[in-house]
Design a protein around this motif. Structure first.
Motif, short mmCIF file in Angstrom:
data_model
loop_
_atom_site.label_atom_id
_atom_site.label_comp_id
_atom_site.label_asym_id
_atom_site.label_seq_id
_atom_site.Cartn_x
_atom_site.Cartn_y
_atom_site.Cartn_z
N TYR A 83 0.81 -1.23 0.00
CA TYR A 83 0.00 0.00 0.00
C TYR A 83 0.85 1.28 0.00
O TYR A 83 0.33 2.35 0.28
N SER A 84 2.12 1.17 -0.32
CA SER A 84 3.03 2.32 -0.23
C SER A 84 2.54 3.55 -0.97
O SER A 84 2.63 4.67 -0.46
N ALA A 85 2.02 3.39 -2.18
CA ALA A 85 1.60 4.54 -2.98
C ALA A 85 0.34 5.21 -2.44
O ALA A 85 0.10 6.39 -2.66
N ARG A 86 -0.47 4.45 -1.72
CA ARG A 86 -1.73 4.99 -1.19
C ARG A 86 -1.82 4.84 0.33
O ARG A 86 -2.90 4.69 0.89
N TYR A 87 -0.68 4.92 0.99
CA TYR A 87 -0.59 4.74 2.44
C TYR A 87 -1.46 5.75 3.20
O TYR A 87 -2.12 5.41 4.16
N ALA A 88 -1.47 6.98 2.74
CA ALA A 88 -2.24 8.03 3.42
C ALA A 88 -3.61 8.25 2.76
O ALA A 88 -4.32 9.18 3.11
N GLY A 89 -3.97 7.39 1.82
CA GLY A 89 -5.28 7.51 1.18
C GLY A 89 -5.22 7.34 -0.32
O GLY A 89 -4.14 7.29 -0.92
N PRO A 90 -6.39 7.27 -0.94
CA PRO A 90 -6.48 6.99 -2.38
C PRO A 90 -5.94 8.10 -3.28
O PRO A 90 -5.73 7.87 -4.47
N GLN A 91 -5.68 9.27 -2.73
CA GLN A 91 -5.16 10.38 -3.54
C GLN A 91 -3.72 10.14 -3.98
O GLN A 91 -3.21 10.87 -4.82
N ARG A 92 -3.04 9.14 -3.42
CA ARG A 92 -1.67 8.77 -3.82
C ARG A 92 -0.70 9.95 -3.76
O ARG A 92 0.05 10.19 -4.69
N ASN A 93 -0.73 10.68 -2.67
CA ASN A 93 0.11 11.86 -2.52
C ASN A 93 1.38 11.49 -1.75
O ASN A 93 1.31 11.08 -0.59
N ALA A 94 2.53 11.67 -2.39
CA ALA A 94 3.80 11.28 -1.79
C ALA A 94 4.09 12.04 -0.50
O ALA A 94 4.59 11.47 0.47
N GLU A 95 3.77 13.31 -0.49
CA GLU A 95 3.99 14.13 0.71
C GLU A 95 3.15 13.62 1.88
O GLU A 95 3.65 13.46 3.00
N ASP A 96 1.89 13.33 1.62
CA ASP A 96 1.00 12.80 2.67
C ASP A 96 1.49 11.44 3.16
O ASP A 96 1.49 11.16 4.36
N ASN A 97 1.91 10.58 2.22
CA ASN A 97 2.41 9.25 2.58
C ASN A 97 3.64 9.35 3.47
O ASN A 97 3.75 8.66 4.49
N THR A 98 4.57 10.22 3.09
CA THR A 98 5.81 10.39 3.86
C THR A 98 5.52 10.95 5.24
O THR A 98 6.08 10.49 6.24
N ASN A 99 4.64 11.93 5.31
CA ASN A 99 4.27 12.52 6.60
C ASN A 99 3.62 11.48 7.51
O ASN A 99 3.91 11.42 8.71
N LYS A 100 2.74 10.65 6.95
CA LYS A 100 2.10 9.60 7.75
C LYS A 100 3.15 8.62 8.27
O LYS A 100 3.11 8.23 9.44
N LEU A 101 4.08 8.23 7.41
CA LEU A 101 5.13 7.30 7.82
C LEU A 101 5.95 7.87 8.98
O LEU A 101 6.17 7.20 9.98
#
Length: 190
Positions: A83-101
């Motif tokens: 789920y790496s590309a959509r970790y923070a949601g279906p919008q697939r935002n890299a910034e959001d994913n990195t911040n969540k991580l």
């Protein structure tokens, strides 16, 4: 030789084009008129790579390869993984994913992680897979302006800089995708 790389991700395309020898002509999905989103519904990284390659072979009948990549973090039981590309949601935002991580790891001392890429190749009606792994750790904060995705927070084993701070050439030499593509090229050269 002509192969379709089943990706709409221009960053991935650029990384792979930098490695592939000139006698292998890479076509993008755009080049073959594929504008739909190729399904990625499998529970594993390998499964998604195979699913994308099979879809392209079935619907467009090209020799092709597809990849799927995931970041697997030890302290998070392998998340975000598939789920790496959509970790923070279906919008697939890299910034959001990195911040969540970074938020998920804020109280964790174990920062061990690995990037894993699986490439599925359909060539002459046969399926072959290649796996590249790069072990490392997640930094406490973002560093660097290059790369994409989780690159600003991933530091490969033995390196002081994140993937976002090193050159594309360095990243391709030590990184997960570069290792998988090297195996693909070795296979194609046989």
């Amino acid at each position: 030789m002509q192969l379709v790389f089943a990706t709409n991700n221009l960053n991935k395309l650029k990384e792979v084009q930098a490695i592939v020898p000139s006698h292998i002509k890479l076509l993008s999905l755009k080049d073959i008129g594929c504008i739909e989103d190729i399904p990625e519904t499998q529970p594993t990284i390998k499964g998604n790579a195979i699913q994308k390659a099979e879809y392209l072979k079935k619907h467009y009948n090209y020799d092709c390869f597809a990849d799927d990549t995931g970041l697997e973090v030890e302290a998070l039981n392998g998340e975000p993984g598939v789920y790496s590309a959509r970790y923070a949601g279906p919008q697939r935002n890299a910034e959001d994913n990195t911040n969540k991580l970074l938020n998920q790891l804020k109280d964790k001392s174990n920062r061990n992680a690995q990037f894993k890429t699986v490439i599925a190749l359909y060539l002459n009606g046969e399926l072959h897979t290649f796996t590249g792994i790069c072990k490392g750790e997640i930094t406490q904060e973002k560093h660097g302006e290059g790369g994409f995705g989780y690159d600003p927070v991933f530091k490969a084993e033995g390196y002081k800089k994140t993937f976002a701070e090193i050159t594309l050439k360095e990243k391709n030499k030590i990184g997960h995708r570069g290792k998988a593509v090297a195996q693909l090229i070795e296979f194609l050269n046989k």
